[in-house]
Design an enzyme around this catalytic site. Structure first.
Site, PDB file in Angstrom:
ATOM      1  CE  LYS A 280      -4.453   0.954   2.087  1.00  0.00           C
ATOM      2  NZ  LYS A 280      -5.553   0.441   2.882  1.00  0.00           N
ATOM      3  CD  GLU A 367     -19.478  -3.391   8.306  1.00  0.00           C
ATOM      4  OE1 GLU A 367     -19.580  -4.482   7.682  1.00  0.00           O
ATOM      5  OE2 GLU A 367     -18.607  -2.549   8.027  1.00  0.00           O
ATOM      6  NE  ARG A 395     -22.788  -4.743   3.265  1.00  0.00           N
ATOM      7  CZ  ARG A 395     -21.597  -4.829   2.697  1.00  0.00           C
ATOM      8  NH1 ARG A 395     -20.592  -5.330   3.376  1.00  0.00           N
ATOM      9  NH2 ARG A 395     -21.420  -4.440   1.461  1.00  0.00           N
TER      10      ARG A 395
HETATM   11  C1  TPP Z   1     -19.036  -2.586   4.589  1.00  0.00           C
HETATM   12  C2  TPP Z   1     -17.882  -1.640   4.740  1.00  0.00           C
HETATM   13  N1  TPP Z   1     -17.295  -1.486   5.945  1.00  0.00           N
HETATM   14  C3  TPP Z   1     -16.254  -0.631   6.082  1.00  0.00           C
HETATM   15  C4  TPP Z   1     -15.788   0.073   5.019  1.00  0.00           C
HETATM   16  C5  TPP Z   1     -14.682   1.104   5.187  1.00  0.00           C
HETATM   17  N2  TPP Z   1     -13.473   0.715   4.447  1.00  0.00           N
HETATM   18  C6  TPP Z   1     -13.188   1.235   3.247  1.00  0.00           C
HETATM   19  S1  TPP Z   1     -11.787   0.610   2.588  1.00  0.00           S
HETATM   20  C7  TPP Z   1     -11.537  -0.339   3.935  1.00  0.00           C
HETATM   21  C8  TPP Z   1     -10.318  -1.218   3.983  1.00  0.00           C
HETATM   22  C9  TPP Z   1     -10.288  -2.145   2.853  1.00  0.00           C
HETATM   23  O1  TPP Z   1      -9.130  -2.904   2.921  1.00  0.00           O
HETATM   24  P1  TPP Z   1      -8.715  -3.766   1.676  1.00  0.00           P
HETATM   25  O2  TPP Z   1      -9.899  -4.423   1.095  1.00  0.00           O
HETATM   26  O3  TPP Z   1      -7.593  -4.637   2.093  1.00  0.00           O
HETATM   27  O4  TPP Z   1      -8.241  -2.685   0.622  1.00  0.00           O
HETATM   28  P2  TPP Z   1      -6.922  -1.777   0.642  1.00  0.00           P
HETATM   29  O5  TPP Z   1      -7.390  -0.390   0.968  1.00  0.00           O
HETATM   30  O6  TPP Z   1      -5.987  -2.288   1.670  1.00  0.00           O
HETATM   31  O7  TPP Z   1      -6.386  -1.860  -0.720  1.00  0.00           O
HETATM   32  C10 TPP Z   1     -12.537  -0.180   4.880  1.00  0.00           C
HETATM   33  C11 TPP Z   1     -12.595  -0.851   6.189  1.00  0.00           C
HETATM   34  C12 TPP Z   1     -16.443  -0.105   3.784  1.00  0.00           C
HETATM   35  N3  TPP Z   1     -16.071   0.576   2.700  1.00  0.00           N
HETATM   36  N4  TPP Z   1     -17.461  -0.966   3.667  1.00  0.00           N
END
Ligand code: TPP
Length: 628
Positions: A280, A367, A395
């Site tokens: 990242k 969630e 959710r």
């Molecule tokens: C249902 C839901 N819960 C929480 C989030 C907030 N959120 C956005 S991106 C993220 C992290 C995602 O991590 P990953 O899939 O590993 O992607 P990366 O950013 O590391 O590439 C979170 C928790 C969301 N978008 N949707």
């Protein structure tokens, strides 16, 4: 090639790997420079530059369908599909959306913002392709964080069983917003450290045959033993067991390797998962060395120093006030626990975590589990608090209805980002929670007019024994003095903030300040009463009945959907009482509110104090005319 001249990604097929490597550098520079002014999801996108280039080179979008999970990492995809020229408008009103958007490009086939939907959507696309008799591919790109979401696991279960042609690209950077958590994360960690590469199926068979002494026998000796040996050789056995052909792990910044692996993957029949290891923030030091999650998504910054540009802060954020109050309360209340579904950074829960690590639970993007996990604790006399964004609480509706409220359990929900959130846009606006909670028996819903009232309201909510939701908006408080000691305030009465005789405005949360502004704007013409209706459920029925009896025109104001909202509750109560007050409701209309500055959005839907004041004036005058 200038990035702004790109029309579609077909040119990538003519590029050599070394040309692509140079091009990846151009894209990184572009992202770092553009986002320094607009802000946005920098680190996730810097991490997928090579991956996106390789995907667009090896597949044929839009025939082959890319489904980006969460969608915050689709900026490179947007650049390659002809949208680089719009990046100066990123996440701004009427500008480029920060997530995939079907009306922006034929290459955006699936809209998101919430996580863990990509595998289900890709499965839907793959099944449709098959039924329609075409061989276009469905490719889901999902992060290791999003893979922890229940929906993703439900979809793996379905895809594996159906043996559908779905390609899953697992973008594993070990981070969610903060460092990723959970057993799945640990399992991926073991794969990463095993450093074994996936052998193509036939190579694997050959390899097994070659194992000295036993290889040949194994070959003949039945599938079971062969599978066990395969388990030792194939790092992604978990996925293999679910019916996927696992490839990887592959270095997601090595274009040669990526392209080679994608070529294997393309030829597979049935479900296939390519495990890609990325960093990242790759290529920009401050983002690469961010162990906390600051660079996941942020506002403008200074490129040279990596300093995040912040306006002068007038007051603590509402999120901080909540986290701080819970931390203070936990010192005296050892049954208080705090649960977050992967949002500790946004909700500023680090102070609680530092002091009470064993009472804080980051359950990952989960969630539904977070809410029922809290319910389980409450049955045992604990006092769980679920810290959750309004939008992600959507959710966990059934968990609220079936597990928490039905059993009338002592769970407090702190609902962050209630109201419009701005740049994240329609997938993230926190405007539905009142409507989806209000009709659920047993639950109470409250919202404070400022950060000082918030700390006392939260204190009272945690003390209250039963399900209760404390809403609060995104951003900073209004800068009022904070009381030193916490005290309880009523959870079922409203307060008159300003006296008036011509019209009564009922509002809660920061909209109480708006109502006071409206009263000032109308001063001289109309005498406006302002009521802080901080308990959205239950209503202060005594005060309402008195208002009905008085016959004063009523105005309700909420930054939440009108349908099923607070104003509706006021009307319902009037109906139950067979009263007929004149009521005008202000709130979010029946459409999705896109991205933009909160004030721009409010202006668009007529909810700025000046706009409301004019409407209130004509509403009251109209009533006067009617009664003459
Ligand atoms: C249902 C839901 N819960 C929480 C989030 C907030 N959120 C956005 S991106 C993220 C992290 C995602 O991590 P990953 O899939 O590993 O992607 P990366 O950013 O590391 O590439 C979170 C928790 C969301 N978008 N949707």
């Amino acid at each position: 090639m200038k990035l702004t001249e790109i029309q579609d990604p077909s040119f990538l097929k003519r590029m050599s790997v070394s040309e692509l490597e140079v091009f990846a550098g151009d894209i990184r520079r572009f992202l770092i420079e553009e986002l320094a002014t607009t802000g946005g999801h920098l680190a996730p996108n810097l991490g997928v530059v090579e991956l996106t280039l390789a995907l667009h080179r090896e597949f044929d979008s839009p025939n082959d369908k890319f489904v980006w999970d969460v969608g915050h990492q689709a900026y490179v995809h947007k650049i390659l599909t002809g949208r680089a020229g719009q990046f100066d408008t990123l996440r701004q009103h009427k500008g480029l959306c920060g997530f995939p958007k079907r009306n922006e490009s034929i290459h955006d086939v699936w809209e998101t913002g919430h996580s863990s939907t990509s595998l289900s959507a890709a499965m839907g696309i793959a099944v449709s392709n098959e039924l329609k008799g075409n061989d276009d591919r469905a490719i889901a790109i999902i992060g290791d964080g999003a893979l922890t979401g229940g929906m993703a696991l439900e979809a793996l279960n379905h895809i594996g069983a159906e043996q559908q042609n779905v390609i899953v690209i697992l973008n594993d950077n070990e981070m969610s917003i903060a460092p990723n958590v959970g057993a799945m994360h640990q399992m991926l960690g073991r794969i990463r450290s095993s450093r074994k590469v996936r052998y193509a199926q036939d190579e694997l068979e050959t390899l097994i045959k070659k194992i000295p002494l036993i290889g040949g026998k194994l070959e003949k000796g039945g599938e079971k033993i062969k599978e066990a040996v395969k388990g030792a050789l194939v790092p992604g056995m978990f996925f293999e067991e679910l019916g996927f052909n696992y490839y990887g792990p592959v270095d997601g910044h090595d274009l040669d390797d990526l392209i080679e692996q994608l070529n294997y993957v393309k030829k597979e029949e049935g479900p296939v998962l390519l495990h890609v290891i990325t960093k990242k923030g790759k290529g920009y030091r401050p983002a690469e060395y961010d162990g906390v999650g600051t660079w996941h998504g942020l506002g403008p910054y200074k490129i040279e120093s990596g300093e995040v540009i912040k306006g002068k802060s007038k007051a603590p954020s509402y999120s901080f006030t909540v986290a701080d109050t819970l931390t203070k309360m936990a010192r005296d209340e050892d049954k208080l626990t705090l649960i977050t579904p992967a949002m500790s950074v946004g909700s500023k829960l680090d102070c609680f975590e530092k002091e009470f690590p064993n009472r804080m639970f980051d359950v990952g993007i989960a969630e539904q589990h977070a809410v029922t996990f809290a319910a389980g604790q409450a049955t045992q006399g604990m006092k769980p608090v679920v810290s959750i964004y309004s939008t992600f609480f959507q959710r966990a509706y059934d968990q609220l209805v079936h597990d928490v409220a039905r059993q009338n359990l002592d769970v407090t929900f702190t609902i962050d980002r209630s109201g419009l959130v701005g740049a994240d846009g329609e997938t993230h606006q926190g405007v539905f929670d009142i409507a989806f909670m209000r009709h659920v028996p047993n639950i109470r819903i409250v919202m404070a007019k400022d950060e000082n009232e918030l700390q006392h309201l939260l204190y009272s909510a945690v003390k209250y024994e039963g399900p209760i939701a404390v809403r609060f908006p995104r951003g900073e408080g209004i800068g009022v003095t904070m009381d030193e000691t916490l005290h309880e305030i009523s959870l079922d009465t409203w307060e008159v903030e300003r006296e008036g005789t011509d019209v009564a405005i009922m509002a809660f949360g920061p909209q109480v300040q708006d109502a006071l502004k409206i009263a000032e704007l109308l001063e001289g013409d109309l005498s406006v009463r302002v009521i802080n209706a901080r308990t959205i459920k239950p209503l202060d029925e005594k005060m309402l009945d008195a208002l009905y009896a008085e016959g004063i025109p009523l105005v309700t104001l909420e930054e939440a959907v009108l349908k099923g909202g607070f104003g509706s509750a006021v009307l319902e109560h009037a109906n139950e009482q067979e009263a007929f007050p004149r009521v005008k409701r202000f709130g979010i209309p029946d459409w999705y509110i896109e991205h933009g500055g909160v004030n721009e959005l409010l202006e668009e839907i007529g909810l700025l104090p000046g706009q409301i004041a004019e409407e209130v004036r004509s509403f009251v005058n109209q009533g006067k005319k009617q009664s003459v």
